[in-house]
Design a protein around this motif. Structure first.
Motif, PDB file in Angstrom:
ATOM      1  N   GLU A  87       0.851  -1.188   0.000  1.00 49.95           N
ATOM      2  CA  GLU A  87       0.000   0.000   0.000  1.00 49.95           C
ATOM      3  C   GLU A  87       0.885   1.234   0.000  1.00 49.95           C
ATOM      4  O   GLU A  87       1.532   1.555   0.997  1.00 49.95           O
ATOM      5  N   ILE A  88       0.935   1.887  -1.146  1.00 45.02           N
ATOM      6  CA  ILE A  88       1.687   3.132  -1.270  1.00 45.02           C
ATOM      7  C   ILE A  88       0.740   4.250  -0.881  1.00 45.02           C
ATOM      8  O   ILE A  88      -0.289   4.458  -1.520  1.00 45.02           O
ATOM      9  N   ASN A  89       1.055   4.939   0.204  1.00 47.11           N
ATOM     10  CA  ASN A  89       0.173   6.007   0.661  1.00 47.11           C
ATOM     11  C   ASN A  89       0.773   7.377   0.359  1.00 47.11           C
ATOM     12  O   ASN A  89       1.845   7.485  -0.221  1.00 47.11           O
ATOM     13  N   VAL A  90       0.074   8.403   0.769  1.00 48.33           N
ATOM     14  CA  VAL A  90       0.440   9.781   0.429  1.00 48.33           C
ATOM     15  C   VAL A  90       1.864  10.121   0.872  1.00 48.33           C
ATOM     16  O   VAL A  90       2.597  10.777   0.129  1.00 48.33           O
ATOM     17  N   GLU A  91       2.275   9.668   2.040  1.00 47.27           N
ATOM     18  CA  GLU A  91       3.611  10.017   2.519  1.00 47.27           C
ATOM     19  C   GLU A  91       4.722   9.392   1.670  1.00 47.27           C
ATOM     20  O   GLU A  91       5.863   9.837   1.724  1.00 47.27           O
ATOM     21  N   ASN A  92       4.388   8.385   0.860  1.00 44.93           N
ATOM     22  CA  ASN A  92       5.367   7.766  -0.033  1.00 44.93           C
ATOM     23  C   ASN A  92       5.401   8.428  -1.407  1.00 44.93           C
ATOM     24  O   ASN A  92       6.263   8.114  -2.217  1.00 44.93           O
ATOM     25  N   LEU A  93       4.475   9.334  -1.671  1.00 45.22           N
ATOM     26  CA  LEU A  93       4.392   9.977  -2.989  1.00 45.22           C
ATOM     27  C   LEU A  93       5.358  11.153  -3.085  1.00 45.22           C
ATOM     28  O   LEU A  93       4.968  12.298  -3.318  1.00 45.22           O
ATOM     29  N   LEU A  94       6.618  10.848  -2.933  1.00 46.32           N
ATOM     30  CA  LEU A  94       7.679  11.842  -3.019  1.00 46.32           C
ATOM     31  C   LEU A  94       8.387  11.708  -4.363  1.00 46.32           C
ATOM     32  O   LEU A  94       8.546  10.588  -4.866  1.00 46.32           O
ATOM     33  N   PRO A  95       8.807  12.812  -4.953  1.00 45.41           N
ATOM     34  CA  PRO A  95       9.477  12.740  -6.255  1.00 45.41           C
ATOM     35  C   PRO A  95      10.654  11.757  -6.279  1.00 45.41           C
ATOM     36  O   PRO A  95      10.819  11.020  -7.245  1.00 45.41           O
ATOM     37  N   GLU A  96      11.428  11.731  -5.221  1.00 44.20           N
ATOM     38  CA  GLU A  96      12.601  10.840  -5.207  1.00 44.20           C
ATOM     39  C   GLU A  96      12.223   9.360  -5.239  1.00 44.20           C
ATOM     40  O   GLU A  96      13.037   8.525  -5.624  1.00 44.20           O
ATOM     41  N   ASN A  97      11.001   9.028  -4.868  1.00 45.69           N
ATOM     42  CA  ASN A  97      10.559   7.629  -4.921  1.00 45.69           C
ATOM     43  C   ASN A  97      10.114   7.197  -6.311  1.00 45.69           C
ATOM     44  O   ASN A  97       9.919   6.001  -6.550  1.00 45.69           O
ATOM     45  N   PHE A  98       9.956   8.152  -7.239  1.00 48.82           N
ATOM     46  CA  PHE A  98       9.439   7.835  -8.570  1.00 48.82           C
ATOM     47  C   PHE A  98      10.292   8.393  -9.701  1.00 48.82           C
ATOM     48  O   PHE A  98       9.869   8.404 -10.849  1.00 48.82           O
TER      49      PHE A  98
END
Length: 75
Positions: A48-59
């Motif tokens: 479960e990818i949640n809002v706190e994981n939606l960082l530019p460096e993660n994608f």
């Protein structure tokens, strides 16, 4: 990693996810792409990818996305 590259290529077949390293920084992926990718990642990897994981460096690259998936699977 091959499975991830295939998933990403299914979402955006026009991109070379192996060589692209600035997917977010260069504006290659838009918010709709990210939403599609997150949904596919959640389904494929049972995470479960949640809002706190939606960082530019993660994608920004396939490697960064893979690292995120591995971290979430370990939790």
């Amino acid at each position: 990693m091959e499975e991830l590259i295939q998933l990403l290529s299914d979402v955006r077949p026009d991109l070379d996810f192996v060589s692209e390293k600035k997917l977010i920084d260069d504006g290659v992926l838009d918010s709709f792409d990210i939403i599609a990718i997150v949904g596919e990642l959640n389904n494929l990897y049972g995470i479960e990818i949640n809002v706190e994981n939606l960082l530019p460096e993660n994608f920004n690259s396939a490697e960064a996305i893979y690292a995120l998936v591995c971290r979430l699977q370990d939790e």
